[in-house]
Structures are given as C-alpha cells and as structure tokens.
Design an enzyme around this catalytic site. Structure first.
Site, short mmCIF file in Angstrom:
data_model
loop_
_atom_site.label_atom_id
_atom_site.label_comp_id
_atom_site.label_asym_id
_atom_site.label_seq_id
_atom_site.Cartn_x
_atom_site.Cartn_y
_atom_site.Cartn_z
N HIS A 1 79.18 49.60 109.23
CA HIS A 1 79.80 50.91 109.05
C HIS A 1 80.38 51.07 107.63
CE1 HIS A 1 81.09 54.68 110.63
NE2 HIS A 1 82.35 54.45 110.38
N ASP B 1 75.62 69.67 124.79
CA ASP B 1 74.97 68.72 123.87
C ASP B 1 75.96 67.86 123.09
OD1 ASP B 1 72.47 69.76 124.58
OD2 ASP B 1 72.54 71.26 122.97
N ASP C 1 75.23 49.00 111.78
CA ASP C 1 76.47 49.74 112.07
C ASP C 1 76.77 49.63 113.57
OD1 ASP C 1 78.47 51.62 112.58
OD2 ASP C 1 77.78 52.95 110.98
N SER D 1 81.53 58.81 107.52
CA SER D 1 81.94 58.84 108.93
C SER D 1 82.59 60.19 109.27
CB SER D 1 82.86 57.66 109.18
OG SER D 1 82.82 57.25 110.51
N1 TYC Z 1 84.34 57.97 112.84
C1 TYC Z 1 85.14 56.81 112.45
C2 TYC Z 1 85.45 56.92 110.97
O1 TYC Z 1 85.67 58.00 110.52
C3 TYC Z 1 84.51 55.52 112.75
C4 TYC Z 1 84.19 55.30 114.16
C5 TYC Z 1 82.96 55.62 114.68
C6 TYC Z 1 85.10 54.69 114.98
C7 TYC Z 1 82.66 55.33 115.98
C8 TYC Z 1 84.81 54.39 116.28
O2 TYC Z 1 83.28 54.42 118.08
C9 TYC Z 1 83.58 54.72 116.78
N2 TYC Z 1 85.56 55.84 110.21
#
Ligand code: TYC
Length: 254
Positions: free
Chosen positions: A235, A184, A207, A102
């Site tokens: 996720h 972008d 996810d 992420s």
């Molecule tokens: N990027 C976050 C992480 O590092 C997770 C995440 C992604 C949270 C998208 C909210 O809308 C979102 N775990």
C-alpha cells in the site's frame, strides 16, 4: 527551501507544506489520518524542484489541520475535494496536477471530475471508486488500533495522541463503510466518466489493503488512463520504492 504554513479555506485553517519553484504545480493528497509530514517525506524531498512546485496538504481534521476535529459525513470526500481545490486557488495556482494516495486518491478523482478546468494531470495509487463487501471486511481489520503494527501506531500516536487516533480511526471505518450500503458500493464511480485529464493509476501487486481489482476498475472507467503495476509494491509503495515512484510520476507529468 520548504515552507510550512496555514491558510484559511472554507472557514477552516488548513496546514500545508510547499517546496520547489517549477512552473508545474502539484498537490499531494494524503490517505486516511495522513498528513503532508507522515505521507510524503520522500516526494517533498526528492521530486524535481526545477520542474515542479509541490504542495502537500493536511485535510481538515488530519495532521496539523486540527481543529476542527475530523468527522465523516456522507459527503466527506466531496468536502475534501472542494477544500483541496480551494486551497490551491488560495495559494494562487491557476492550474495544477493532483497526486492522491488511497483516500487522497479518491479525493483527487472527485476533484478532477468536478473541477476539470483546474486540473492538469491526475495520479492516483491505492485508490478505489467503490466499496465491496470484501473491502468492508478489510476496513474492520484496522478498526482496533491496538492491532496496528507498532511502527504505524507509534507514528499516529505521536501526531494525534492515543485518544484522537483511536476515535478517528473508528469513525473512518464507519464513514467509509457507509458506501458499502449504497447501490454498487458507490463512492465516485458515477464521476469517473467526467475525468478528462490525463490519468495515471499505479497499484502495488502486494497491496494487502486495496485489492488490485480497484485499480483495474479505475483503468477501465477512466478513458485513456494508464495503469502501472508495481509487482513488489504494497500500500505504501511511494514510500518504500520512492525513487522508482518519483521517476514514474515525473515522467508522466512532463
Ligand atoms: N484508505 C486508507 C488510506 O487512505 C487505507 C486503507 C485501505 C485502510 C483499506 C484499510 O481496509 C483498508 N490510507
């Protein structure tokens, strides 16, 4: 055995955990508000310790790398990338692979592009190189921490206390939303052509936070990259399907 320590990097004492005695050094990079402890238990426990030396870090302002308090200047991912690379250098690893989840995946993409001579291989999952308007809406659904699931909120509050958790979560939403206003929605799309190391992109078909489009975008723009979809993965696929995830990653790294 597993060590847990702090080492000063760029003026900041950074916390990390280390295990294994293999020749292949690997850095695990956690997601937003994540830490080695919260994000990588099954990897630190079960990845092959003969083949790999595994380091997992807490980025500045996260986990046990507080102080400083976390902030989100426009270059926060670049700052994390530099911290991560300099941590590994401080630990005397000449060359290493990056496994980033992420936000940690975004940091890893930037590090691989900017420090090509240091990075052996790259694995990212749940990561994105741009922020769309749809993403921005998704971010706002997690801004209010009282709406987080009981389990995730509890874990965060144990680590940070309610106040720091709530404040930092809001700051993160504002921080990542900055990119939506750029051309972008660019975070690091301009750097993707500079990634020359073997790259493995994993994505969870279920996810709910990061749309699959992002994994396909990375695959398209990172030359020679491999894309693997875990149909049932959400996720946190590396935690929920740890055995399958570790096996895939170990095969790729060898
Ligand atoms: N990027 C976050 C992480 O590092 C997770 C995440 C992604 C949270 C998208 C909210 O809308 C979102 N775990």
């Amino acid at each position: 055995s597993k060590t847990s320590d702090k080492i000063k990097v760029n003026g900041v004492p950074l916390h990390y955990q280390q295990t294994g005695q293999g020749d292949h050094a690997v850095l695990l990079l956690p997601g937003m508000l994540g830490s080695s402890q919260s994000d990588f238990g099954p990897q630190l426990k079960s990845m092959n310790k003969q083949l790999f030396t595994i380091v997992a870090w807490d980025p500045r302002g996260y986990g046990h790398s507080i102080p400083p308090a976390r902030d989100f200047p426009p270059d926060f991912f670049e700052r994390d990338a530099r911290d991560a690379v300099e941590l590994m250098q401080a630990l005397k690893f000449k060359k290493f692979s990056l496994l980033g989840w992420s936000d940690g995946g975004i940091t890893a993409l930037i590090a691989a592009a900017k420090y090509p001579t240091l990075i052996h291989k790259l694995v990212v999952w749940g990561a994105n190189a741009i922020v769309t308007q749809e993403d921005r809406k998704l971010y706002n659904t997690i801004r209010d921490v009282s709406k987080w699931s009981e389990k995730n909120r509890k874990q965060m509050e144990e680590m940070y206390g309610h106040e720091y958790f709530a404040k930092t979560c809001e700051a993160w939403v504002d921080g990542i939303s900055q990119f939506a206003d750029k051309p972008d929605g660019n975070i690091c799309q301009h750097l993707l052509p500079d990634i020359k190391c073997p790259t493995f992109i994993i994505h969870g078909g279920k996810d709910p936070l990061v749309p699959q489009f992002h994994a396909e975008y990375l695959h398209k723009h990172i030359k020679g990259s491999r894309l693997f979809l875990m149909p049932e993965g959400k996720h946190n696929l590396h935690l929920r399907f740890a055995e399958e995830f570790n096996g895939l990653v170990e095969d790729f790294l060898q």
